[in-house]
Design a protein around this motif. Structure first.
Motif, PDB file in Angstrom:
ATOM      1  N   PRO A 113      10.150  79.423  89.842  1.00 50.99           N
ATOM      2  CA  PRO A 113       9.385  80.052  90.872  1.00 50.99           C
ATOM      3  C   PRO A 113       8.518  79.110  91.724  1.00 50.99           C
ATOM      4  CG  PRO A 113       9.024  80.974  88.558  1.00 50.99           C
ATOM      5  CD  PRO A 113       9.857  79.657  88.738  1.00 50.99           C
ATOM      6  N   SER A 114       8.095  77.945  91.349  1.00 50.22           N
ATOM      7  CA  SER A 114       7.281  77.108  92.317  1.00 50.22           C
ATOM      8  C   SER A 114       8.230  76.778  93.344  1.00 50.22           C
ATOM      9  CB  SER A 114       6.924  76.069  91.487  1.00 50.22           C
ATOM     10  OG  SER A 114       7.864  75.057  90.961  1.00 50.22           O
ATOM     11  N   ARG A 115       9.487  76.761  93.364  1.00 51.30           N
ATOM     12  CA  ARG A 115      10.490  76.317  94.235  1.00 51.30           C
ATOM     13  C   ARG A 115      10.819  77.506  95.355  1.00 51.30           C
ATOM     14  NH1 ARG A 115      12.883  71.123  93.184  1.00 51.30           N
ATOM     15  NH2 ARG A 115      12.129  70.392  91.148  1.00 51.30           N
ATOM     16  N   LEU A 116      10.397  78.577  95.029  1.00 48.44           N
ATOM     17  CA  LEU A 116      10.709  79.706  95.871  1.00 48.44           C
ATOM     18  C   LEU A 116       9.561  80.033  96.908  1.00 48.44           C
ATOM     19  CD1 LEU A 116      11.829  82.147  93.018  1.00 48.44           C
ATOM     20  CD2 LEU A 116      13.267  80.421  94.209  1.00 48.44           C
ATOM     21  N   LEU A 117      10.012  80.685  98.089  1.00 46.13           N
ATOM     22  CA  LEU A 117       9.348  81.164  98.987  1.00 46.13           C
ATOM     23  C   LEU A 117       9.685  82.623  99.364  1.00 46.13           C
ATOM     24  CD1 LEU A 117       6.887  80.379 101.091  1.00 46.13           C
ATOM     25  CD2 LEU A 117       8.708  79.830 102.771  1.00 46.13           C
ATOM     26  N   GLY A 118       8.668  83.379  99.379  1.00 44.92           N
ATOM     27  CA  GLY A 118       9.245  84.849  99.412  1.00 44.92           C
ATOM     28  C   GLY A 118       8.632  85.906  98.600  1.00 44.92           C
ATOM     29  N   ALA A 119       9.082  87.054  98.413  1.00 39.73           N
ATOM     30  CA  ALA A 119       8.702  87.977  97.660  1.00 39.73           C
ATOM     31  C   ALA A 119       9.585  88.278  96.388  1.00 39.73           C
ATOM     32  CB  ALA A 119       8.409  89.296  98.465  1.00 39.73           C
ATOM     33  N   PHE A 120       9.072  88.190  95.339  1.00 40.80           N
ATOM     34  CA  PHE A 120      10.106  88.500  94.280  1.00 40.80           C
ATOM     35  C   PHE A 120       9.361  89.088  92.696  1.00 40.80           C
ATOM     36  CE2 PHE A 120       8.664  83.968  94.304  1.00 40.80           C
ATOM     37  CZ  PHE A 120       8.253  83.766  93.246  1.00 40.80           C
ATOM     38  N   ALA A 121      10.162  89.540  91.984  1.00 37.33           N
ATOM     39  CA  ALA A 121      10.132  89.982  90.636  1.00 37.33           C
ATOM     40  C   ALA A 121      11.257  89.809  90.032  1.00 37.33           C
ATOM     41  CB  ALA A 121       9.293  91.172  90.436  1.00 37.33           C
ATOM     42  N   PHE A 122      11.638  89.130  88.957  1.00 36.62           N
ATOM     43  CA  PHE A 122      12.783  89.243  88.423  1.00 36.62           C
ATOM     44  C   PHE A 122      12.752  88.906  86.845  1.00 36.62           C
ATOM     45  CE2 PHE A 122      12.157  84.753  89.497  1.00 36.62           C
ATOM     46  CZ  PHE A 122      12.237  83.911  88.558  1.00 36.62           C
ATOM     47  N   VAL A 123      13.811  89.037  86.293  1.00 39.86           N
ATOM     48  CA  VAL A 123      14.031  88.918  84.919  1.00 39.86           C
ATOM     49  C   VAL A 123      15.504  88.116  84.626  1.00 39.86           C
ATOM     50  CG1 VAL A 123      13.950  90.061  82.615  1.00 39.86           C
ATOM     51  CG2 VAL A 123      12.792  91.102  84.394  1.00 39.86           C
ATOM     52  N   VAL A 124      15.450  87.331  83.667  1.00 40.14           N
ATOM     53  CA  VAL A 124      16.449  86.523  83.532  1.00 40.14           C
ATOM     54  C   VAL A 124      16.793  86.565  81.907  1.00 40.14           C
ATOM     55  CG1 VAL A 124      17.935  84.180  83.262  1.00 40.14           C
ATOM     56  CG2 VAL A 124      16.625  84.692  85.513  1.00 40.14           C
ATOM     57  N   TRP A 125      17.866  86.895  81.655  1.00 40.43           N
ATOM     58  CA  TRP A 125      18.273  86.806  80.092  1.00 40.43           C
ATOM     59  C   TRP A 125      18.991  85.605  79.919  1.00 40.43           C
ATOM     60  CZ3 TRP A 125      17.454  87.310  75.307  1.00 40.43           C
ATOM     61  CH2 TRP A 125      18.333  86.964  74.289  1.00 40.43           C
ATOM     62  N   ASP A 126      18.431  84.774  79.082  1.00 41.31           N
ATOM     63  CA  ASP A 126      19.193  83.471  78.941  1.00 41.31           C
ATOM     64  C   ASP A 126      19.595  83.169  77.680  1.00 41.31           C
ATOM     65  OD1 ASP A 126      19.441  80.606  78.494  1.00 41.31           O
ATOM     66  OD2 ASP A 126      17.859  79.934  79.716  1.00 41.31           O
ATOM     67  N   ARG A 127      21.012  83.353  77.502  1.00 49.68           N
ATOM     68  CA  ARG A 127      21.461  83.719  76.140  1.00 49.68           C
ATOM     69  C   ARG A 127      21.356  82.434  75.204  1.00 49.68           C
ATOM     70  NH1 ARG A 127      26.991  86.063  76.398  1.00 49.68           N
ATOM     71  NH2 ARG A 127      27.828  83.779  77.212  1.00 49.68           N
ATOM     72  N   ASP A 128      21.821  81.261  75.904  1.00 49.44           N
ATOM     73  CA  ASP A 128      21.493  80.051  75.182  1.00 49.44           C
ATOM     74  C   ASP A 128      20.343  79.764  74.559  1.00 49.44           C
ATOM     75  OD1 ASP A 128      24.230  79.658  75.662  1.00 49.44           O
ATOM     76  OD2 ASP A 128      23.955  77.960  77.099  1.00 49.44           O
ATOM     77  N   ARG A 129      19.130  80.129  75.251  1.00 43.74           N
ATOM     78  CA  ARG A 129      17.826  79.801  74.652  1.00 43.74           C
ATOM     79  C   ARG A 129      17.148  80.914  73.969  1.00 43.74           C
ATOM     80  NH1 ARG A 129      17.231  77.386  80.174  1.00 43.74           N
ATOM     81  NH2 ARG A 129      16.856  75.201  79.880  1.00 43.74           N
ATOM     82  N   GLY A 130      18.034  82.220  74.203  1.00 38.74           N
ATOM     83  CA  GLY A 130      17.477  83.536  73.350  1.00 38.74           C
ATOM     84  C   GLY A 130      16.252  83.934  73.831  1.00 38.74           C
ATOM     85  N   GLN A 131      16.221  83.800  75.025  1.00 38.54           N
ATOM     86  CA  GLN A 131      14.744  84.510  75.881  1.00 38.54           C
ATOM     87  C   GLN A 131      14.893  85.270  77.154  1.00 38.54           C
ATOM     88  OE1 GLN A 131      12.878  80.412  76.595  1.00 38.54           O
ATOM     89  NE2 GLN A 131      13.658  80.721  78.493  1.00 38.54           N
ATOM     90  N   LEU A 132      14.197  86.106  77.197  1.00 46.74           N
ATOM     91  CA  LEU A 132      13.768  86.723  78.534  1.00 46.74           C
ATOM     92  C   LEU A 132      12.811  86.063  79.303  1.00 46.74           C
ATOM     93  CD1 LEU A 132      13.360  90.725  78.000  1.00 46.74           C
ATOM     94  CD2 LEU A 132      15.145  89.348  79.107  1.00 46.74           C
ATOM     95  N   TYR A 133      13.165  85.741  80.359  1.00 43.59           N
ATOM     96  CA  TYR A 133      12.188  84.854  81.492  1.00 43.59           C
ATOM     97  C   TYR A 133      11.893  85.703  82.723  1.00 43.59           C
ATOM     98  CZ  TYR A 133      10.263  81.318  84.543  1.00 43.59           C
ATOM     99  OH  TYR A 133       9.431  80.703  85.221  1.00 43.59           O
ATOM    100  N   CYS A 134      10.557  85.925  82.770  1.00 40.55           N
ATOM    101  CA  CYS A 134      10.283  86.837  84.030  1.00 40.55           C
ATOM    102  C   CYS A 134       9.010  86.081  84.844  1.00 40.55           C
ATOM    103  CB  CYS A 134       9.552  87.921  83.267  1.00 40.55           C
ATOM    104  SG  CYS A 134      10.324  88.891  82.079  1.00 40.55           S
ATOM    105  N   ALA A 135       9.135  86.347  86.250  1.00 37.07           N
ATOM    106  CA  ALA A 135       8.496  85.996  87.153  1.00 37.07           C
ATOM    107  C   ALA A 135       7.898  86.943  88.222  1.00 37.07           C
ATOM    108  CB  ALA A 135       8.919  84.309  87.609  1.00 37.07           C
TER     109      ALA A 135
END
Length: 627
Positions: A113-135
């Motif tokens: 997220p610190s590399r992004l410029l704009g407006a966003f809300a997102f969710v990533v399912w990372d299967r290898d890490r077994g986690q939901l990542y939201c920002a």
């Protein structure tokens, strides 16, 4: 704009397809241009699409690549930089922002997220890490609501969607209700319900089977001051940044328009936007303004027309005196899911609706100008006094007095300057002696005092009153951006706009503009008692002279009273007074009855209209949630 949904079953049991369908169906209005679902055992994602950028037509819903799956409501403004840095192959014009976002997460993980410029809300399912990542983006333009317990995690773009989960009951939060009545909605996590939350702006949320972690990735307190340079260089820098911020928000799939009130914030955006479009040989910019033929003191057509006469515009108008503050509460509550302040928001849903009927998908909005580039002039005076800059203080006070001759000279000096120098312990002693038991009289709506004391509202109001006010423009901006009001209002605008299929965009909330404003040295935005001087001077030659020299703001309270009296009286009576309201334990019914009698007899004040519209909105929400 998109609608996003994520569902995660921590127990490892598979997600039922009917649940994911129900969650997505609840937000169907957010996706007139497509929707999709993806499920992988105990994880499910959904996305609804409103095409608002040229690349969005190529979006996958959701975006899935190997071990990663993403659902996002996103508009990225640093696309070229990301494509180059990530060394992405392919035609950029066919590369949607969701694809860039997924590749950014793959490269940088939690630092993405610190590399992004704009407006966003997102969710990533990372299967290898077994986690939901939201920002969520830096200032909270895009909403993100969530619920988590030991078995379930549900995430959505709209609060009511969470309650499609059978295990989650929509029980109102009494403490939130008290804060609402007091005008103290400062908690960026609270939702109005006992369960469920909001991800604050500039935060990430990482969820695993066993726990969750929330982290802030950006803060208004971490901005370093700018080095001293000439006033002209600051103004040129503002103009360059502002033109970039507006240009990035002109990227569109169909038509883009602009709200235009005649104030300096919306006028500066519309003026820069039409110049940029003229330079590109693009069509006239549609603008959307409210007019008030029956309440002429609220009419700003003089200033609106000063802007539209200076460029290529396609003006559209809405009769702002043709409806009351409560006209659209059912539609707004449907998406927003909690009470709001109708008297402050009554015009916006109608302007969004007018934009939608004109074929506009993205609307530039002046909200953010006050928080980012505006200045509490008296706060600037306090800073000068505390730093001992008495000559400058005297000159600014004299200019301020000439500009606003109706103000009491002694009040300005004593109340707005000298009292701020009193140490907090002495302020506490003073208030304990002279203001004791008066804090609950200062709420913005009638509140039952015994209820207020049960939730400690009186003590919290006392602490807020005793606290020394900010004494620098930097501190004032930091407070304005973090006290909860912008987050609430951005979420409210998102819900109202989504209901009619448009996306609001806010140039003044551009991260580059925010950081620039926070880094400015004292005195760059106030000169001779006039605020926003860096905007007025920086946009000389673009902003019409009538706007640049304007030093007032229109007070719309007369229209609020007019609308409540003419259009809302029957609705208020039916909602609050025909039967005992469900909010009776929280409000001062006698005070509401007095306010309604004033409304009925044509003697209502702005406070009466605000009080009644808030109580009616609260009752409309609370009755449904308690039934």
């Amino acid at each position: 704009m998109s609608g996003i949904v994520a569902c995660y079953r921590r127990t490892g049991e598979p997600i039922e397809s009917t649940l994911l369908e129900r969650l997505c169906e609840r937000q169907r209005h957010r996706g007139p241009d497509g929707d999709g679902r993806w499920c992988d055992g105990h994880v499910g994602l959904g996305q609804q699409l409103l095409e608002t950028t040229p690349e969005s037509r190529y979006a996958a819903l959701p975006t899935v690549d190997g071990d990663l799956a993403l659902t996002a409501d996103v508009r990225l403004d640093n696309r070229d930089e990301l494509i180059a840095t990530l060394e992405l192959a392919g035609d950029p014009s066919r590369m949607p922002d969701g694809r860039l976002l997924l590749e950014a997460y793959r490269e940088w993980g939690a630092d993405c997220p610190s590399r992004l410029l704009g407006a966003f809300a997102f969710v990533v399912w990372d299967r290898d890490r077994g986690q939901l990542y939201c920002a969520r983006d830096h200032v909270g333009v895009k909403p993100l609501y969530y619920y988590a317990d030991e078995a379930w995690v549900v995430i959505a773009s709209e609060l009511p969607t969470l309650f499609e989960l059978p295990a989650l009951e929509s029980v109102p939060d009494r403490r939130w209700i008290g804060n609402y009545l007091a005008g103290q909605l400062t908690d960026e996590r609270a939702t109005g319900y006992q369960r469920g939350g909001r991800l604050p702006p500039a935060h990430t949320l990482t969820v695993t089977e066993t726990g969750s972690t929330r982290r802030r990735y950006w803060s208004v307190e971490d901005i370093d001051p700018l080095p001293p340079v000439s006033d002209d260089r600051y103004r040129r820098r503002f103009r360059d940044l502002f033109e970039d911020a507006v240009a990035d928000r002109l990227r569109h799939q169909q038509r883009v328009g602009s709200l235009l009130s005649g104030g300096i914030d919306s006028s500066s955006i519309a003026s820069v936007a039409t110049q940029l479009r003229t330079d590109r040989n693009e069509p006239a910019l549609p603008t959307f303004s409210a007019i008030f033929e029956d309440v002429p003191s609220c009419d700003e057509r003089e200033f609106v027309e000063a802007v539209t006469a200076a460029g290529r515009f396609e003006p559209h108008y809405v009769r702002g005196d043709g409806f009351g503050p409560l006209a659209d509460i059912d539609t707004v509550l449907e998406g927003f899911g909690r009470p709001f302040y109708p008297s402050l928001f009554m015009l916006v849903p109608r302007l969004y609706a007018r934009a939608s009927t004109a074929g506009v998908r993205a609307v530039l909005h002046g909200y953010g100008g006050d928080q980012v580039m505006g200045s509490d002039v008296r706060g600037y005076f306090r800073g000068l006094a505390r730093r001992g800059n008495l000559l400058t203080l005297g000159r600014e006070l004299r200019s301020y007095r000439r500009r606003y001759p109706w103000l009491s000279w002694t009040d300005v000096i004593w109340r707005d300057v000298l009292t701020s120098l009193v140490p907090e312990p002495l302020r506490r002693v003073y208030h304990a002696r002279y203001d004791a038991d008066r804090y609950l009289e200062q709420t913005i709506a009638s509140i039952d005092q015994s209820f207020a004391r049960r939730i400690d509202l009186d003590e919290r109001l006392e602490r807020a009153r005793v606290r020394r006010p900010p004494d620098s423009q930097r501190a004032l901006r930091q407070r304005a951006l973090t006290r909860g009001e912008p987050t609430f209002n951005l979420e409210l605008n998102d819900a109202a706009a989504a209901a009619v299929g448009v996306e609001p965009r806010y140039p003044y909330f551009d991260k580059r503009i925010v950081e620039f404003a926070l880094a400015l040295p004292p005195g760059e935005t106030v000169v001779d008692g006039l605020d926003r001087t860096i905007v007025r001077d920086g946009l000389a030659g673009i902003l019409p002279r009538a706007i640049r020299e304007r030093d007032d703001k229109t007070e719309f309270s007369r229209n609020v009273v007019y609308g409540a009296t003419r259009y809302d009286r029957e609705y208020i009576d039916r909602t609050l007074f025909r039967d005992r309201p469900s909010i009776a334990p929280y409000v001062d019914l006698a005070g509401l009855e007095d306010a309604f009698e004033n409304l009925r007899t044509g003697r209502a004040s702005a406070g009466d209209a605000r009080n009644l519209s808030m109580a009616t909105t609260l009752e409309r929400w609370h009755r449904d949630e308690s039934s």
